[in-house]
Write a protein that holds these residues in place. Structure first.
Motif, mmCIF file in Angstrom:
data_model
loop_
_atom_site.group_PDB
_atom_site.id
_atom_site.type_symbol
_atom_site.label_atom_id
_atom_site.label_comp_id
_atom_site.label_asym_id
_atom_site.label_seq_id
_atom_site.Cartn_x
_atom_site.Cartn_y
_atom_site.Cartn_z
ATOM 1 N N THR A 176 0.510 -1.297 -0.254
ATOM 2 C CA THR A 176 0.233 0.081 -0.364
ATOM 3 C C THR A 176 0.480 1.264 0.176
ATOM 4 O OG1 THR A 176 -1.717 -1.129 1.746
ATOM 5 C CG2 THR A 176 -2.013 1.267 0.893
ATOM 6 N N LEU A 177 2.219 1.241 0.237
ATOM 7 C CA LEU A 177 2.545 2.011 0.074
ATOM 8 C C LEU A 177 3.839 2.320 -0.828
ATOM 9 C CD1 LEU A 177 5.454 2.067 3.680
ATOM 10 C CD2 LEU A 177 4.057 3.542 3.121
ATOM 11 N N ARG A 178 3.311 3.771 -1.954
ATOM 12 C CA ARG A 178 3.862 4.269 -2.914
ATOM 13 C C ARG A 178 4.925 5.001 -3.472
ATOM 14 N NH1 ARG A 178 2.165 3.660 -8.299
ATOM 15 N NH2 ARG A 178 4.399 4.745 -8.957
ATOM 16 N N PRO A 179 6.138 5.179 -2.315
ATOM 17 C CA PRO A 179 7.277 6.040 -2.615
ATOM 18 C C PRO A 179 7.118 7.125 -3.862
ATOM 19 C CG PRO A 179 8.545 3.738 -2.078
ATOM 20 C CD PRO A 179 6.712 3.667 -2.391
ATOM 21 N N THR A 180 7.236 8.327 -3.336
ATOM 22 C CA THR A 180 7.218 9.297 -4.547
ATOM 23 C C THR A 180 7.768 10.400 -3.859
ATOM 24 O OG1 THR A 180 4.347 8.644 -4.992
ATOM 25 C CG2 THR A 180 5.304 10.848 -5.447
ATOM 26 N N LEU A 181 7.864 10.896 -4.888
ATOM 27 C CA LEU A 181 9.007 12.452 -4.267
ATOM 28 C C LEU A 181 7.927 13.908 -5.345
ATOM 29 C CD1 LEU A 181 11.254 14.183 -2.996
ATOM 30 C CD2 LEU A 181 12.641 13.621 -5.403
ATOM 31 N N LEU A 224 0.282 7.400 3.747
ATOM 32 C CA LEU A 224 0.477 8.653 2.787
ATOM 33 C C LEU A 224 2.223 9.660 3.385
ATOM 34 C CD1 LEU A 224 0.023 11.149 0.583
ATOM 35 C CD2 LEU A 224 -1.523 11.710 2.258
ATOM 36 N N LEU A 225 1.993 9.707 5.224
ATOM 37 C CA LEU A 225 3.645 10.200 5.131
ATOM 38 C C LEU A 225 4.465 9.590 4.800
ATOM 39 C CD1 LEU A 225 4.876 12.953 5.990
ATOM 40 C CD2 LEU A 225 3.918 11.743 8.833
ATOM 41 N N CYS A 226 4.874 8.218 4.786
ATOM 42 C CA CYS A 226 5.773 7.758 5.109
ATOM 43 C C CYS A 226 5.564 7.459 2.939
ATOM 44 C CB CYS A 226 5.025 5.767 5.319
ATOM 45 S SG CYS A 226 6.915 5.029 5.382
ATOM 46 N N SER A 227 5.271 7.279 2.545
ATOM 47 C CA SER A 227 5.496 6.998 1.352
ATOM 48 C C SER A 227 6.649 8.352 1.215
ATOM 49 C CB SER A 227 3.682 7.012 0.248
ATOM 50 O OG SER A 227 2.763 5.904 0.938
ATOM 51 N N LEU A 228 5.620 9.165 1.341
ATOM 52 C CA LEU A 228 6.890 11.165 0.640
ATOM 53 C C LEU A 228 8.207 10.879 1.461
ATOM 54 C CD1 LEU A 228 3.616 13.543 1.201
ATOM 55 C CD2 LEU A 228 4.377 12.358 -0.668
ATOM 56 N N LEU A 229 7.908 10.270 2.610
ATOM 57 C CA LEU A 229 9.299 10.702 3.373
ATOM 58 C C LEU A 229 10.265 9.548 2.169
ATOM 59 C CD1 LEU A 229 8.974 10.840 7.354
ATOM 60 C CD2 LEU A 229 8.913 12.404 5.546
ATOM 61 N N ILE A 230 9.672 8.525 2.214
ATOM 62 C CA ILE A 230 10.648 7.576 2.037
ATOM 63 C C ILE A 230 10.915 8.005 -0.142
ATOM 64 C CG2 ILE A 230 10.711 5.263 0.512
ATOM 65 C CD1 ILE A 230 9.020 4.469 3.283
ATOM 66 N N GLY A 231 9.706 8.543 -0.377
ATOM 67 C CA GLY A 231 10.146 8.857 -2.115
ATOM 68 C C GLY A 231 11.452 10.357 -1.909
ATOM 69 N N ALA A 232 11.368 10.787 -0.835
ATOM 70 C CA ALA A 232 12.247 11.496 -0.554
ATOM 71 C C ALA A 232 13.742 11.535 -0.349
ATOM 72 C CB ALA A 232 11.684 13.112 0.391
ATOM 73 N N GLY A 233 14.020 9.783 0.179
ATOM 74 C CA GLY A 233 14.985 9.317 0.911
ATOM 75 C C GLY A 233 15.201 9.625 2.313
ATOM 76 N N TYR A 234 14.284 8.951 2.506
ATOM 77 C CA TYR A 234 15.081 8.435 4.144
ATOM 78 C C TYR A 234 14.333 7.455 4.313
ATOM 79 C CZ TYR A 234 13.973 13.982 5.486
ATOM 80 O OH TYR A 234 14.288 15.215 5.615
ATOM 81 N N ASP A 235 14.794 6.554 5.336
ATOM 82 C CA ASP A 235 14.464 5.687 5.594
ATOM 83 C C ASP A 235 13.476 5.563 7.096
ATOM 84 O OD1 ASP A 235 14.896 2.919 6.582
ATOM 85 O OD2 ASP A 235 16.692 2.926 7.294
ATOM 86 N N ALA A 236 12.114 6.025 6.657
ATOM 87 C CA ALA A 236 10.655 5.797 6.911
ATOM 88 C C ALA A 236 10.438 4.484 7.200
ATOM 89 C CB ALA A 236 9.824 6.748 6.589
ATOM 90 N N TYR A 237 9.816 4.785 8.305
ATOM 91 C CA TYR A 237 8.207 2.713 8.286
ATOM 92 C C TYR A 237 7.379 3.663 9.220
ATOM 93 C CZ TYR A 237 13.176 0.563 7.847
ATOM 94 O OH TYR A 237 14.281 0.118 7.955
ATOM 95 N N CYS A 238 6.817 3.071 8.324
ATOM 96 C CA CYS A 238 4.545 2.928 9.427
ATOM 97 C C CYS A 238 4.260 1.701 10.702
ATOM 98 C CB CYS A 238 3.544 2.615 8.628
ATOM 99 S SG CYS A 238 3.492 3.597 7.368
ATOM 100 N N VAL A 239 4.605 2.546 11.892
ATOM 101 C CA VAL A 239 3.613 1.875 12.694
ATOM 102 C C VAL A 239 2.667 2.096 13.167
ATOM 103 C CG1 VAL A 239 5.078 2.120 15.163
ATOM 104 C CG2 VAL A 239 6.384 3.205 13.040
ATOM 105 N N HIS A 240 2.597 0.304 13.873
ATOM 106 C CA HIS A 240 1.384 -0.132 14.942
ATOM 107 C C HIS A 240 2.088 0.242 16.421
ATOM 108 C CE1 HIS A 240 -1.518 -3.638 15.865
ATOM 109 N NE2 HIS A 240 -1.894 -2.659 15.867
#
Length: 695
Positions: free
Chosen positions: A109-114, A169-185
């Motif tokens: 469901t994550l879509r990395p996007t810049l 949505l936020l994690c998709s933008l962050l990964i697209g910007a080059g960050y090592d980001a993860y969704c947390v439950h």
């Protein structure tokens, strides 16, 4: 989240009894789905997700590919093992339904996007965009996972979602910007889950931390003895302050009745929440931190608002937390390569998963090889379509026109650029009480104004208004404080002094006085104070304008810094021109060993008429005190030349005062015209806005 323990342990019987009571309470709570309806913001209208149109969505939204089906089977196999080995753990958020009712793995469901906006290349810009663009919707049940997780494209289209939608949505933008980001439950406090900021200070009102001044240690400093105190008196005082246990309990009960305690949340530690984890390393992130998607604020991993983590995932894999969360997230390790702390779903190498299985020893080697191949499964590409945000949508993120956030004794309002005719984009209203009824101060921020005004502060108690300007104003204004734009009502103007020839950085004027402050002048002048008299009442009654009926100049005072190139008895510190009394007084700087400053006073001769351009000097109308000066300073010719220079200076100063008055009138006229005809500038690259402006 309870700690992971083996099934054979039967310790802590009292805790088990308490857990039974809590489980009964939770069963009743889950039956009532509307338990959290009160937390829905009143300004958010009802929205039915079941009525959205999905006919236009691509086929990847409605069906699963062969690789996705295989992924779901592996995920189910992992969940079965996890549920069997950890029966006390809560369910994992693995493959919820999407908007088309199809099960989709959360990582896909994550879509990395810049996105093509400079601000969205940084985590702060991405977080602020998501929290401003979307409307927060609480979970239907605060202690259970949502049954669905919609795509970021659908969330962007309808501009609303829950914490999981925000995080994806936020994690998709962050990964697209080059960050090592993860969704947390995980789990968080009531205030964080319900976006309740009424106990926090508004970020725009927080003062920067003061840096303590380091004291210069001096081992030769004299240590004075402390004031002597009697030990017996201290013991007697301690005995008097001792209170019996019964009296102490009574006093505590009285304090509780007087001070209202915060309400205890019965679901503390059970409220489900989702946020974003950013690990250090990539993009030169120095330290791992959390991002609350509802507010866009960053938090330390030791923040007490985060109470535990069940699992995390990115676009490549899924990890389950195997650490104890009794103390929240304070002691958690975020080294995902540590298989003891984090159980990975799909091994990133050829090694099988570390999660133990219950298969019998008689299993063949073929089965083990198959498991190893399965667990090293490669994540399929995202099924979500490309995330697109137009420039118009980026510039106007608020679907309801504006966004209102309530803080502790403060209210923050946000608007999109060009939404208001005066360029207003943010406003903070500070109140004196928690009920937000009595206004104390209002701060406003502006954008794209041609007069370069960017902030305004209004004190509601004194009605004092302070405007702040960016560099480049035609009048070189930096700040302007006033209660009214009428002249002579009390105005304080600050300038960008580096752009002025005279070095003026501040001027204050009212009906009776004017004070000017200077910086960096070659003559070392740093302040000038002018006392003004009242206008001629007869001419004022006759209707003569203020330009022709000027205020008389009573006195002019000038203060100078020390000029090291001159002797102290020749370097003027204070210069006073008493214009009406025709007195000039000079005070010189002090030398290091001096205690009384040298002075020179020129007075008017009593009984002698003053003639224009005439300088009359005698020992009667000049008083000097220069104990350390040479014979030259006591010579009458030297005093005569000095008086001649001072008369010329006085004439120039009077003209400068009139110029300052005219400049203040011009500033007020220009500011009044700017406020009456506010114009907003449009970037030459914003073609749509320029076309709208031309129309």
């Amino acid at each position: 989240m309870e700690a992971l323990e083996e099934m054979e342990e039967v310790e802590h019987a009292p805790e088990d009894a308490n857990s039974l009571n809590i489980s009964d309470f939770l069963d009743d709570l889950e039956a009532d789905v509307t338990v959290e309806e009160a937390s829905v913001p009143s300004d958010v209208p009802g929205f039915d997700w079941s009525s959205i149109d999905t006919s236009h969505l691509p086929s990847s939204y409605k069906t699963n590919s062969h690789q996705e089906e295989e992924l779901l089977q592996l995920a189910d196999h992992f969940v079965e093992q996890y549920t069997h080995l950890c029966p006390d753990r809560k369910p994992l958020f693995v493959h919820p339904l999407n908007e088309c009712g199809v099960q989709k793995f959360v990582s896909t469901t994550l879509r990395p996007t810049l996105l093509p906006f400079p601000e969205l290349y940084y985590w702060s810009g991405c977080a602020s965009f998501v929290c401003d663009y979307l409307i927060m919707e609480p979970l239907k049940c605060p202690i259970t996972l949502p049954s669905s997780l919609y795509s970021p494209t659908t969330i962007l289209r309808y501009q609303r979602g829950n914490c999981f939608d925000f995080s994806v949505l936020l994690c998709s933008l962050l990964i697209g910007a080059g960050y090592d980001a993860y969704c947390v439950h995980g789990y968080a406090t009531l205030e964080m889950c319900s976006l309740d900021l009424t106990q926090e200070v508004c970020p725009l009102l927080r003062k920067p931390p003061e840096v303590p001044e380091e004291e210069d240690p001096n081992k030769y400093r004299i240590k004075y003895p402390l004031e002597p105190q009697s030990k017996f008196e201290l013991q007697q005082k301690a005995k008097e302050e001792e209170i019996e246990p019964g009296q102490e309990e009574e006093r505590e009960e009285e304090v509780v009745t007087e001070v209202e305690k915060p309400k205890r949340d019965p679901l503390h530690g059970l409220r489900v929440h989702a946020w974003v984890l950013v690990l250090s390393g990539k993009r030169k992130v120095p330290e791992t931190f959390f991002i609350n998607p509802f507010t866009g604020n960053h938090h330390s991993t030791t923040d007490e608002c985060f109470l535990g983590i069940e699992s995390i995932w990115n676009h490549r894999n899924y990890w389950v937390n195997m650490q104890d969360c009794r103390q929240g997230c304070k002691d958690l390790s975020f080294d995902l390569s540590d298989s003891i702390c984090w159980e990975i779903m799909f091994s990133e190498s050829s090694e099988p998963s570390q999660l133990p299985t219950e298969s019998p020893k008689e299993d063949t080697d073929d089965t083990q090889e198959k498991e190893e191949i399965d667990m090293s499964f490669q994540m399929p590409l995202s099924w979500v379509a490309r995330i697109k945000v137009s420039y118009r949508e980026y510039e106007n993120p608020f679907s309801q026109g504006k966004k209102v956030i309530l803080y502790n004794k403060a209210k923050l309002e946000k608007w999109a650029a060009y939404a208001n005719g005066d360029g207003l984009v943010e406003r903070v209203t500070v109140y004196a009480d928690s009920d937000c009824t009595e206004e104390v101060e209002v701060k406003e921020w502006f954008k794209h104004r041609e007069d370069l005004l960017y902030m305004r502060e209004v004190n509601k108690q004194t009605q004092l208004i302070t405007d702040y300007f960016r560099p480049g104003h035609p009048l070189l204004l930096k700040a302007h404080s006033y209660t009214s734009l009428e002249p002579e009502t009390g105005h304080t103007v600050e300038y960008y002094h580096t752009a002025r020839v005279d070095g003026l950085w501040k001027r204050f004027e009212n009906a009776t006085e004017m004070t000017e402050y200077f910086v960096g002048r070659k003559d070392f002048l740093h302040m000038r104070h002018i006392e003004l008299g009242e206008r001629d009442k007869e001419r004022q009654m006759a209707g003569v304008g203020t330009d022709a009926n000027l205020r008389p100049i009573v006195q002019i005072k000038e203060y100078f810094h020390r000029n090291p190139e001159k002797p102290a008895d020749e370097d003027i510190e204070e210069r006073i021109f008493m214009v009406i009394d025709d007195i000039i007084q000079l005070t010189y700087h002090l030398e290091v060993h001096d205690t009384i400053a040298s002075k020179v006073v020129f007075c008017r001769v009593i009984g002698r008429e003053k003639r224009e351009d005439e300088i009359f000097l005698s020992r009667e109308n000049s008083v000097t005190y220069q104990p350390w000066s040479s014979e030259k300073h006591k010579n009458m010719l030297h005093l005569y030349n000095l008086l001649w220079e001072l008369r010329a200076e006085q004439k120039l100063l009077k003209q400068q005062v009139r110029d300052s008055e005219a400049e203040m009138l011009n500033i007020l006229t220009v500011r009044e015209d700017e406020e009456a005809n506010i114009k907003l500038s449009v970037s030459m690259y914003n073609t749509a806005k320029r076309r709208q402006q031309n129309e």
